[in-house]
Design a protein around this motif. Sequence first.
Motif, PDB file in Angstrom:
ATOM      1  N   ARG A 152       0.981  -1.280  -0.011  1.00 22.87           N
ATOM      2  CA  ARG A 152       0.064  -0.063  -0.067  1.00 22.87           C
ATOM      3  C   ARG A 152       0.770   1.288  -0.031  1.00 22.87           C
ATOM      4  O   ARG A 152       0.338   2.208  -0.445  1.00 22.87           O
ATOM      5  CB  ARG A 152      -1.093  -0.162   1.163  1.00 22.87           C
ATOM      6  CG  ARG A 152      -1.930  -1.082   1.186  1.00 22.87           C
ATOM      7  CD  ARG A 152      -2.901  -1.034  -0.032  1.00 22.87           C
ATOM      8  NE  ARG A 152      -2.518  -1.453  -1.296  1.00 22.87           N
ATOM      9  CZ  ARG A 152      -2.219  -2.695  -1.656  1.00 22.87           C
ATOM     10  NH1 ARG A 152      -2.192  -3.499  -1.272  1.00 22.87           N
ATOM     11  NH2 ARG A 152      -1.789  -2.514  -3.136  1.00 22.87           N
ATOM     12  N   ARG A 153       2.034   1.121   0.372  1.00 20.27           N
ATOM     13  CA  ARG A 153       2.792   2.429   0.792  1.00 20.27           C
ATOM     14  C   ARG A 153       3.514   2.695  -0.796  1.00 20.27           C
ATOM     15  O   ARG A 153       3.838   3.646  -1.178  1.00 20.27           O
ATOM     16  CB  ARG A 153       4.008   2.427   1.608  1.00 20.27           C
ATOM     17  CG  ARG A 153       3.396   2.259   3.006  1.00 20.27           C
ATOM     18  CD  ARG A 153       4.807   2.179   4.151  1.00 20.27           C
ATOM     19  NE  ARG A 153       5.330   2.880   4.085  1.00 20.27           N
ATOM     20  CZ  ARG A 153       6.607   3.243   5.250  1.00 20.27           C
ATOM     21  NH1 ARG A 153       6.501   2.147   6.065  1.00 20.27           N
ATOM     22  NH2 ARG A 153       7.378   4.117   5.144  1.00 20.27           N
ATOM     23  N   ILE A 154       3.650   1.654  -1.594  1.00 14.91           N
ATOM     24  CA  ILE A 154       3.967   1.645  -3.134  1.00 14.91           C
ATOM     25  C   ILE A 154       2.917   2.337  -3.823  1.00 14.91           C
ATOM     26  O   ILE A 154       3.173   2.907  -4.629  1.00 14.91           O
ATOM     27  CB  ILE A 154       4.425   0.214  -3.565  1.00 14.91           C
ATOM     28  CG1 ILE A 154       5.644  -0.208  -2.988  1.00 14.91           C
ATOM     29  CG2 ILE A 154       4.478   0.391  -4.903  1.00 14.91           C
ATOM     30  CD1 ILE A 154       6.190  -1.499  -3.122  1.00 14.91           C
ATOM     31  N   THR A 155       1.687   1.890  -3.741  1.00 13.05           N
ATOM     32  CA  THR A 155       0.536   2.251  -4.461  1.00 13.05           C
ATOM     33  C   THR A 155       0.094   3.750  -4.060  1.00 13.05           C
ATOM     34  O   THR A 155      -0.527   4.517  -4.985  1.00 13.05           O
ATOM     35  CB  THR A 155      -0.555   1.334  -4.796  1.00 13.05           C
ATOM     36  OG1 THR A 155      -1.123   0.859  -3.365  1.00 13.05           O
ATOM     37  CG2 THR A 155       0.001  -0.071  -5.331  1.00 13.05           C
ATOM     38  N   SER A 156       0.278   4.035  -2.926  1.00  8.69           N
ATOM     39  CA  SER A 156      -0.475   5.072  -2.285  1.00  8.69           C
ATOM     40  C   SER A 156       0.769   5.881  -1.432  1.00  8.69           C
ATOM     41  O   SER A 156       0.461   6.005  -0.293  1.00  8.69           O
ATOM     42  CB  SER A 156      -1.570   4.946  -1.447  1.00  8.69           C
ATOM     43  OG  SER A 156      -2.676   4.376  -2.227  1.00  8.69           O
ATOM     44  N   PRO A 157       1.765   6.469  -2.219  1.00  4.88           N
ATOM     45  CA  PRO A 157       2.813   6.960  -1.463  1.00  4.88           C
ATOM     46  C   PRO A 157       2.677   8.484  -0.636  1.00  4.88           C
ATOM     47  O   PRO A 157       3.176   9.266  -0.909  1.00  4.88           O
ATOM     48  CB  PRO A 157       3.967   6.750  -2.276  1.00  4.88           C
ATOM     49  CG  PRO A 157       3.279   6.929  -3.637  1.00  4.88           C
ATOM     50  CD  PRO A 157       1.874   6.466  -3.673  1.00  4.88           C
TER      51      PRO A 157
END
Length: 296
Positions: A152-157
């Motif tokens: 999730r940190r990758i797709t919503s940074p």
Amino acid sequence: MAIGNTQTGSLADSLQLIIDSARLVREHEGVFMRTTETHTLDENTGLSWEEIAVGQLTAQAVTETTVLDNPQSYSDTLFTITPSVTGLTTIVTDRVYRRVARQTIAKMGPAAQNAIQRKKDQDYLTVLDGATTSLGGAGTTLTSGHISAAARRITSPGTSAGLNEPGIGEVFTVLNGIQLKDIQDQIVAGVGTYTVPSGMTEDVFRRGFMGTLFGTNVFEDGNIAVDASDDAKGGVHTREAIVMVQGHAPRTESKRRPEIGGGADQMFYYDEYAYGERNAGYWLYEIYSDALAPSS
């Protein structure tokens, strides 16, 4: 003079050694070819592969009284990867070719190529180890939450400083098999305490964990080292996060060495490549956790 029945042991010195089969020592092929973005550097275009990223602009609301007089400036960032050469050499004497079993000789070339592939995968794993942010930690039992957090940190940074460039496309989770067992144990933890219905838990109980987790494609890589403290480092990343640039395709050359051992052939195996991390800090997260050899 010997007395008694003649058995194979009686004529042991006459037994001929015949090699019926030969095999390579098994090893993990690695996953870098399936998880990274790959490019080949064109010939006669310099030493490095280079990419320009054009920065974001900012739009604003415009009313009937607005005078739009604050032009946005374009910016660019250069991303550079410079391939380097790796290789190995072997020397095999003519006497070896004449005396050693053909089955063994047939495995010599593939063994050298495997060494090159293994080094390429280990260099890829070094990129995972160099991620800006590490989730988990030494001695930490890996949970699915670590994978979920990275994905999730990758797709919503998003950060307090604003939005960063989101990772899109395929996301991969690459871990040592012992790390993966912790995820597997989490899924089947209730087995024995209730009747297992058809579904994910039953499937993992029968076949082990494989496939996808929180939208990431999960791969086991046995080349991930377990350190002296029984910990291992894998990672979660998008395909675009790690770029491998090939300088040229793997190649071999041979050289005749008549001065060695009554005559020998020297083989050279070469490859040229390098890895780079695109958008460092946002599209790749290290997964650091305990990897003590399981006993149950």
